[in-house]
Design an enzyme around this catalytic site. Structure first.
Site, PDB file in Angstrom:
ATOM      1  N   ARG A 256       1.048  -1.162   0.115  1.00  0.00           N
ATOM      2  CA  ARG A 256      -0.070   0.005  -0.008  1.00  0.00           C
ATOM      3  C   ARG A 256       0.740   1.399  -0.104  1.00  0.00           C
ATOM      4  O   ARG A 256       1.801   1.458   0.720  1.00  0.00           O
ATOM      5  CB  ARG A 256      -1.101   0.206   1.206  1.00  0.00           C
ATOM      6  CG  ARG A 256      -1.708  -1.208   1.209  1.00  0.00           C
ATOM      7  CD  ARG A 256      -2.840  -1.188   2.568  1.00  0.00           C
ATOM      8  NE  ARG A 256      -3.517  -2.577   2.402  1.00  0.00           N
ATOM      9  CZ  ARG A 256      -4.524  -2.882   3.479  1.00  0.00           C
ATOM     10  NH1 ARG A 256      -4.580  -1.797   4.474  1.00  0.00           N
ATOM     11  NH2 ARG A 256      -4.992  -3.854   3.306  1.00  0.00           N
ATOM     12  N   ARG A 271       2.703   0.962   9.986  1.00  0.00           N
ATOM     13  CA  ARG A 271       2.317   1.302   8.883  1.00  0.00           C
ATOM     14  C   ARG A 271       3.277   1.207   7.887  1.00  0.00           C
ATOM     15  O   ARG A 271       3.784   2.197   7.498  1.00  0.00           O
ATOM     16  CB  ARG A 271       1.629   2.805   9.038  1.00  0.00           C
ATOM     17  CG  ARG A 271       0.613   3.185   7.912  1.00  0.00           C
ATOM     18  CD  ARG A 271      -0.030   4.446   7.994  1.00  0.00           C
ATOM     19  NE  ARG A 271      -0.850   4.516   9.181  1.00  0.00           N
ATOM     20  CZ  ARG A 271      -2.105   4.119   9.095  1.00  0.00           C
ATOM     21  NH1 ARG A 271      -2.542   4.035   8.081  1.00  0.00           N
ATOM     22  NH2 ARG A 271      -2.846   4.319  10.098  1.00  0.00           N
ATOM     23  N   GLU A 343      -4.866  -1.605  15.328  1.00  0.00           N
ATOM     24  CA  GLU A 343      -5.763  -2.201  14.838  1.00  0.00           C
ATOM     25  C   GLU A 343      -5.127  -3.586  13.862  1.00  0.00           C
ATOM     26  O   GLU A 343      -4.192  -3.307  13.278  1.00  0.00           O
ATOM     27  CB  GLU A 343      -6.529  -1.543  13.435  1.00  0.00           C
ATOM     28  CG  GLU A 343      -7.543  -2.255  12.613  1.00  0.00           C
ATOM     29  CD  GLU A 343      -7.765  -1.518  11.375  1.00  0.00           C
ATOM     30  OE1 GLU A 343      -7.972  -0.215  11.425  1.00  0.00           O
ATOM     31  OE2 GLU A 343      -8.079  -2.157  10.180  1.00  0.00           O
ATOM     32  N   SER A 346      -9.915  -6.320  10.242  1.00  0.00           N
ATOM     33  CA  SER A 346     -10.831  -5.586   9.910  1.00  0.00           C
ATOM     34  C   SER A 346     -11.781  -6.161   9.373  1.00  0.00           C
ATOM     35  O   SER A 346     -11.212  -7.053   8.318  1.00  0.00           O
ATOM     36  CB  SER A 346     -10.485  -4.368   9.203  1.00  0.00           C
ATOM     37  OG  SER A 346     -11.673  -3.424   8.841  1.00  0.00           O
ATOM     38  N   ARG A 385       1.218  -6.264  12.813  1.00  0.00           N
ATOM     39  CA  ARG A 385       0.897  -5.587  13.915  1.00  0.00           C
ATOM     40  C   ARG A 385       0.987  -6.726  15.089  1.00  0.00           C
ATOM     41  O   ARG A 385       0.912  -6.210  16.354  1.00  0.00           O
ATOM     42  CB  ARG A 385      -0.452  -4.747  13.765  1.00  0.00           C
ATOM     43  CG  ARG A 385      -0.001  -3.484  12.955  1.00  0.00           C
ATOM     44  CD  ARG A 385      -1.344  -2.842  12.669  1.00  0.00           C
ATOM     45  NE  ARG A 385      -0.943  -1.708  11.916  1.00  0.00           N
ATOM     46  CZ  ARG A 385      -1.924  -0.494  11.440  1.00  0.00           C
ATOM     47  NH1 ARG A 385      -3.237  -1.072  11.900  1.00  0.00           N
ATOM     48  NH2 ARG A 385      -1.565   0.393  10.674  1.00  0.00           N
TER      49      ARG A 385
END
Length: 420
Positions: A256, A271, A343, A346, A385
């Site tokens: 990403r 990230r 997070e 999801s 994570r």
RNA sequence: GGGGAGGUGGCUGAGUGGCCGAAAGCACCCGCCUGCUAAGCGGGUAGGGGGUGUAAAGCUCCCUCGAGGGUUCGAAUCCCUCCUUCCCCGCCA
């Protein structure tokens, strides 16, 4: 995408959903183009019908005058059709930009502050000393390296080394084993590059082109998540209703650009432009999708429980749930060093929103017309994570890290990372 | 990368300019026949879109034989481009 019929019949509902999701939706333009399209389509079809009829007559009579007339009709029909097609192309493009509606149970809200904590598992660990961050620990142990990654690739990349790399590999194995053995998913190793049609199918295109990496000169994108190849596996198929729900689990790296996240989470293994994830995808029916969604979320939560990580489950509000989702839960794991929840998963249900884009249908029973499937997906879990949460939760006062029990068999029995 | 052969309905597979959205077989569904089963007999079974209809059904028209363009009054069938599958050669982890 949403059915044109829904927009025709109940534009207000679609407008309202878009507004509450803080998305734009060109409803008026769509309705106008729809009218124009049908008008031209009708005109073209009327001519075509007459042409088809007369053409058969010509086959018998060979009348030269009729032939001339038919030639004109063909031209006329072609012009109308070209007009209709051009309008339809515009219309289809706009339809791809209309956000999904949402479930009744989704709370209305503007931002993450309005998300609802549904449940909480475990408790913040009391370490008995001041906890350090995963990057602090990782660099000190020599298992995480950002300096060399910056040299080799740039910012937002990382090297894992030694027991750190092995921990990642162990987590992948562990998660895949649990989901296949205990939760009934089929393991898949998908392509890590996909074409544009697939990106449209899962709604990564056209709206989110800027957050994905594209291969120069080719119609290929680096997968932002394994959801894309997994969901698109059945693109343009009519599935047997008996075979549903289909359940897939896949490991993949995820790429990403993180456009729009400049300056956010720049520190640490949080990230990155590339991270690892184990992804769960289900394809099912309208009747069972909400139930399967809950089960998939539970499957993801099960991993956190087995790893003994304190987490909570959030029900995302309208303003924070995203363009394509019908309902969404986020799982956040506690990181003592960062002193915040991260997070790690999801989970979303899409209704038939993705299935319409990807044209994934199923036949409920023999002889019945096909219907659009419902798709569901969720991380189970984001490896990167999860490593952070493990390192920070299981850190010891000397800077070493206890390996959670379920992972030891995947690390050759290793009990402590960094022990000498 | 070079050469060759293909892509047709749920599957197999025929079809080289109109009678073809498409033979035949398989599979499946309904009915008949039949102690039961099997066989046999008759019928049915692609998708999408528009119009009509309160809706379902129905009726009707258009499109779809890998995708897109072209030739033609008319294309599954002829031509071009692309995608894709298989085989042979080369290269290669």
């Amino acid at each position: 995408m949403l059915p044109l019929e829904l927009i025709r019949k109940d534009p207000e509902r679609v407008r309202r959903a878009a507004a509450l999701k803080k998305e734009s939706a060109p409803i008026d333009e769509i309705l106008e183009l729809d009218r124009e399209w049908r008008s031209h389509q009708n005109a073209a079809e009327t001519i075509k019908a007459e042409q088809n009829r007369l053409s058969k007559e010509f086959a018998k009579t060979r009348d030269e005058q009729l032939k001339e007339r038919l030639r004109e009709m063909a031209e006329h029909a072609k012009a109308e059709l070209a007009e209709a097609d051009a309008i339809k192309a515009k219309l289809d493009d706009l339809l791809l930009r209309v956000p999904n509606i949402f479930d009744e149970s989704v709370p209305l809200g503007d931002s993450e502050a309005d998300n609802v904590v549904l449940r909480e598992w475990g408790a913040k660990p009391d370490l008995g000393f001041s906890p350090r961050t995963h990057y602090d620990l990782g660099e000190a142990l020599g298992i995480m390296d950002f300096e060399h990654a910056a040299r080799v690739a740039g910012s937002r990349f990382a090297f894992l080394l030694g027991e750190g790399a092995r921990l990642e590999r162990a987590l992948v194995q562990f998660m895949l084993d649990v989901h296949t053995r205990d939760h009934g998913y089929t393991e898949v190793l998908p392509p890590f590059l996909v074409n544009s049609a697939s990106m449209v199918g899962t709604a990564n295109l056209p709206k989110f082109a800027d957050v994905a990496y594209r291969v120069e000169g080719e119609d290929l994108w680096l997968v932002p998540t394994a959801e894309v190849p997994l969901t698109n596996f059945h693109r343009d198929e009519i599935l047997d209703g008996e075979s549903l729900p289909l359940k897939y689990v896949a490991y993949s790296p995820c790429f990403r650009t993180e456009a729009g996240a400049a300056g956010k989470d720049t520190r640490g293994f949080i990230r990155l432009h590339q991270f690892s994830k184990v992804e769960l995808v289900k394809v099912t029916t309208a009747e069972t999708s909400m139930e399967e969604f809950e089960k998939l979320t539970a499957d993801a939560e099960d991993i956190l429980k087995r790893l003994g990580l304190h987490y909570h489950t959030l029900l995302m509000c309208t303003g924070d749930m995203g363009f394509a989702q019908y309902k969404k839960y986020d799982l956040e794991a506690w990181c003592p060093g960062l002193d915040r929840f991260l997070e790690v998963s999801s989970c979303s249900v899409f209704n038939d929103f993705q299935a319409m884009r990807a044209n994934i249908r199923y036949r409920p029973a023999r002889g019945t017309p096909p219907r659009f499937a419902h798709t569901i997906n969720g991380s189970g879990l984001a490896i990167t994570r999860t490593i952070d949460a493990i390192m920070e939760t299981y850190q010891r006062s000397d800077g070493t890290i206890t390996v959670p029990e379920p992972l030891r068999q995947y690390m050759g029995g290793l009990e402590v990372i960094g022990a000498r």
